[in-house]
Design a protein around this motif. Structure first.
Motif, PDB file in Angstrom:
ATOM      1  N   SER A   1       2.892   6.492  -5.746  1.00 32.30           N
ATOM      2  CA  SER A   1       2.307   6.133  -4.136  1.00 32.30           C
ATOM      3  C   SER A   1       3.321   5.402  -3.847  1.00 32.30           C
ATOM      4  N   PRO A   2       3.899   5.454  -2.372  1.00 35.65           N
ATOM      5  CA  PRO A   2       4.927   4.768  -1.625  1.00 35.65           C
ATOM      6  C   PRO A   2       4.743   3.327  -1.317  1.00 35.65           C
ATOM      7  N   LEU A   3       3.275   3.085  -1.395  1.00 34.79           N
ATOM      8  CA  LEU A   3       2.837   1.796  -1.317  1.00 34.79           C
ATOM      9  C   LEU A   3       1.996   1.113  -2.307  1.00 34.79           C
ATOM     10  N   PRO A   4       2.113  -0.132  -2.757  1.00 39.70           N
ATOM     11  CA  PRO A   4       1.311  -0.836  -3.664  1.00 39.70           C
ATOM     12  C   PRO A   4       0.076  -0.731  -3.607  1.00 39.70           C
ATOM     13  N   GLY A   5      -0.636  -0.667  -4.789  1.00 40.72           N
ATOM     14  CA  GLY A   5      -2.049  -0.666  -4.720  1.00 40.72           C
ATOM     15  C   GLY A   5      -2.701  -1.967  -5.183  1.00 40.72           C
ATOM     16  N   ALA A   6      -3.775  -2.335  -4.800  1.00 37.56           N
ATOM     17  CA  ALA A   6      -4.398  -3.585  -5.200  1.00 37.56           C
ATOM     18  C   ALA A   6      -5.375  -3.372  -6.086  1.00 37.56           C
TER      19      ALA A   6
ATOM     20  N   GLY B   1      -8.341  -2.515  -8.168  1.00 34.69           N
ATOM     21  CA  GLY B   1      -9.612  -1.618  -7.936  1.00 34.69           C
ATOM     22  C   GLY B   1     -10.630  -1.730  -9.242  1.00 34.69           C
ATOM     23  N   ARG B   2     -11.323  -0.573  -9.224  1.00 34.41           N
ATOM     24  CA  ARG B   2     -12.313  -0.599 -10.297  1.00 34.41           C
ATOM     25  C   ARG B   2     -12.138   0.847 -11.102  1.00 34.41           C
ATOM     26  N   TRP B   3     -12.414   1.205 -12.174  1.00 36.62           N
ATOM     27  CA  TRP B   3     -12.521   2.565 -12.708  1.00 36.62           C
ATOM     28  C   TRP B   3     -14.006   2.717 -13.449  1.00 36.62           C
ATOM     29  N   HIS B   4     -14.289   4.006 -13.655  1.00 32.42           N
ATOM     30  CA  HIS B   4     -15.393   4.184 -14.500  1.00 32.42           C
ATOM     31  C   HIS B   4     -15.225   5.905 -15.082  1.00 32.42           C
TER      32      HIS B   4
ATOM     33  N   PRO C   1      -5.980  -2.209 -12.640  1.00 31.02           N
ATOM     34  CA  PRO C   1      -4.926  -3.224 -12.443  1.00 31.02           C
ATOM     35  C   PRO C   1      -4.231  -2.868 -11.051  1.00 31.02           C
ATOM     36  N   GLN C   2      -3.300  -3.840 -10.434  1.00 28.42           N
ATOM     37  CA  GLN C   2      -2.538  -3.575  -9.313  1.00 28.42           C
ATOM     38  C   GLN C   2      -1.400  -2.761  -9.837  1.00 28.42           C
TER      39      GLN C   2
ATOM     40  N   SER D   1     -10.016   2.774  -5.451  1.00 23.64           N
ATOM     41  CA  SER D   1      -8.593   2.131  -5.224  1.00 23.64           C
ATOM     42  C   SER D   1      -8.866   1.405  -3.605  1.00 23.64           C
ATOM     43  N   THR D   2      -8.128   0.309  -3.700  1.00 23.03           N
ATOM     44  CA  THR D   2      -8.215  -0.820  -2.516  1.00 23.03           C
ATOM     45  C   THR D   2      -6.936  -0.781  -1.905  1.00 23.03           C
ATOM     46  N   ASP D   3      -6.446  -1.246  -0.411  1.00 20.01           N
ATOM     47  CA  ASP D   3      -5.225  -1.237   0.141  1.00 20.01           C
ATOM     48  C   ASP D   3      -4.798  -2.728  -0.213  1.00 20.01           C
ATOM     49  N   PRO D   4      -3.341  -2.992  -0.164  1.00 21.86           N
ATOM     50  CA  PRO D   4      -2.841  -4.282  -0.396  1.00 21.86           C
ATOM     51  C   PRO D   4      -3.757  -5.615   0.353  1.00 21.86           C
ATOM     52  N   PHE D   5      -4.292  -5.250   1.361  1.00 21.73           N
ATOM     53  CA  PHE D   5      -5.004  -6.325   2.100  1.00 21.73           C
ATOM     54  C   PHE D   5      -6.275  -6.506   1.707  1.00 21.73           C
TER      55      PHE D   5
END
Length: 417
Positions: A87-92, A94-97, A113-114, A149-153
């Motif tokens: 991804s060109p942007l960092p990821g905050a 999140g959760r996985w299952h 993890p981030q 997935s969540t955005d950086p904010f």
């Protein structure tokens, strides 16, 4: 999935969106332009957060490995996942299952993890793992992986599936059966493999008197010198003892579920485990083991004595075995007609006195006839014992090792209540 799970905003993002609407309303009602600017700023922030997840290109790839790669029913399995994120942007955070099928249980989820930004070819790798228990045998599909997935904010979230299910082979449980204490090692059947070791040493060569026409190259000079007359080598034929294990798959003697899905009928599962366990024990004893259906059909290639790999392949092959079209127990009598063998283990289901009477001729073909029934009536087991079978009742929940020892080690029978 609930409507809240489909909502693209997090609690923080939902709060920001509501605050933007509130500021817009208050700005117009009280004529405060600063609130209008704040409203627009919040709305743009929420919109930009959604765009980073749904518009900006982000790819994930997952590889999944099992330890062990082939599990036995009831065994714990360690599942390892390697997730590559590009991804060109960092990821905050999140959760996985990971999706587990029926037949497996475990806590297959956690915090993702981030991730930093990067479009490298191999992506940013994240390693995840969890423990699960294989409850029943079969080919069980594990996955796909679900990522939130969540955005950086932390305003927006995106739920999506990564990868395809990966099959895990779960074999029947192999119980530790005790050794056959009262059987001679040379006991075997009428069908034997012969090894001709002429020219491979003298351990398997028996000298005999020279006869006219014998080749001079076969003269055993050491024996000739010892006996003061010509002796020649005569190869000794080695015989390999044989054993037969029969799994009765006749659907009439099992619950209907046994013919549909592996692991669905507890009684049939006990029978499959007993069958593979008996074969494993006999292979360890040095027998060439043939695993048959009740009509005499081979269910697996014969396994040579001491071949542990052959036992593993048998267990893998029996991961998907089910009951089939009905076959009468009398067909076993016909399949063994005119043959004799060493141990013969018959694993069956619900038999009655008539079935036991039909099997009365089978013990005469074996040096060790063992009948293990999951749900036979007591009169049927008594009748079978009277005709020469060593019988054991093995309902679900029984300790198979104890049942085996009770009829093999001491030569008795375990009829049960």
């Amino acid at each position: 999935m609930s409507p809240f799970a489909r909502w693209p905003l997090t609690a923080r993002g939902t709060g920001a969106a509501l605050l933007a609407v509130l500021c817009f309303v208050l700005a117009h009602q009280f004529g405060i332009p600063e609130l209008s600017y704040l409203s627009v700023l919040l709305a743009l922030g929420v919109a930009a957060s959604i765009a980073t997840l749904y518009v900006v290109r982000r790819t994930e790839r997952v590889t999944r490995a099992f330890v062990p790669d082939v599990a036995a029913a009831g065994q714990d399995v360690l599942v390892r996942l390697r997730v590559e994120v590009r991804s060109p942007l960092p990821g905050a955070q999140g959760r996985w299952h990971d999706r587990l099928p029926d037949g497996m249980s475990g806590d297959a989820g956690g915090v993702f993890p981030q991730t930093s930004s990067g479009m490298r070819r191999d992506g940013r790798a994240v390693t995840l793992e969890y423990a699960a228990t294989a409850l029943r045998r079969g080919i069980l599909p594990v996955g796909p992986l679900s990522l939130v997935s969540t955005d950086p904010f932390g305003f927006a979230r995106r739920r999506h599936l990564v990868g395809a299910p990966v099959p895990l082979t779960v074999t029947p449980l192999i119980a530790k059966f005790g050794a056959i204490a009262d059987q001679p090692g040379e006991a075997g059947g009428s069908l034997r493999t012969t090894t001709d070791r002429l020219g491979q040493g003298t351990d398997n060569l028996v000298p005999r008197h020279y006869l006219p026409g014998d080749s001079m190259r076969r003269i055993h000079w050491r024996a000739s010198a010892h006996r003061d007359e010509l002796m020649v080598r005569q190869e000794e034929q080695e015989t390999t003892p044989e054993a037969i294990v029969v799994l009765d798959r006749g659907v009439r003697r099992w619950a209907p579920e046994a013919a549909r899905t592996p692991g669905a009928d507890p009684g049939f599962e006990v029978a499959v485990s007993a069958c593979v366990s008996a074969a494993s024990r006999l292979v360890q004893e040095g027998y060439v083991v043939s695993v048959l259906d009740v009509d005499g059909t081979l269910l697996h290639d014969p396994i040579e004595g001491g071949d542990a790999t052959g036992v593993e392949l048998l267990a893998i092959g029996f991961a998907t075995v089910t009951a089939r079209r009905d076959a009468p127990v009398e067909s076993l009598v016909a399949a063994l007609a005119g043959a004799t063998t060493g141990p013969l283990v018959l694993v069956t289901g619900a038999i009655d006195e008539a079935d036991a009477a039909a099997l009365a001729a089978v013990p005469h073909h074996s040096s060790l006839p063992v009948l293990m029934s999951v749900s036979a009536t007591r009169p049927a087991l008594v009748r079978a014992a009277e005709t020469g079978w060593r019988v054991a009742s093995i309902p679900p929940g029984v300790d198979l090792s104890v049942a085996w020892s009770s009829v093999v080690d001491r030569g008795g029978s375990r009829v049960g209540a």
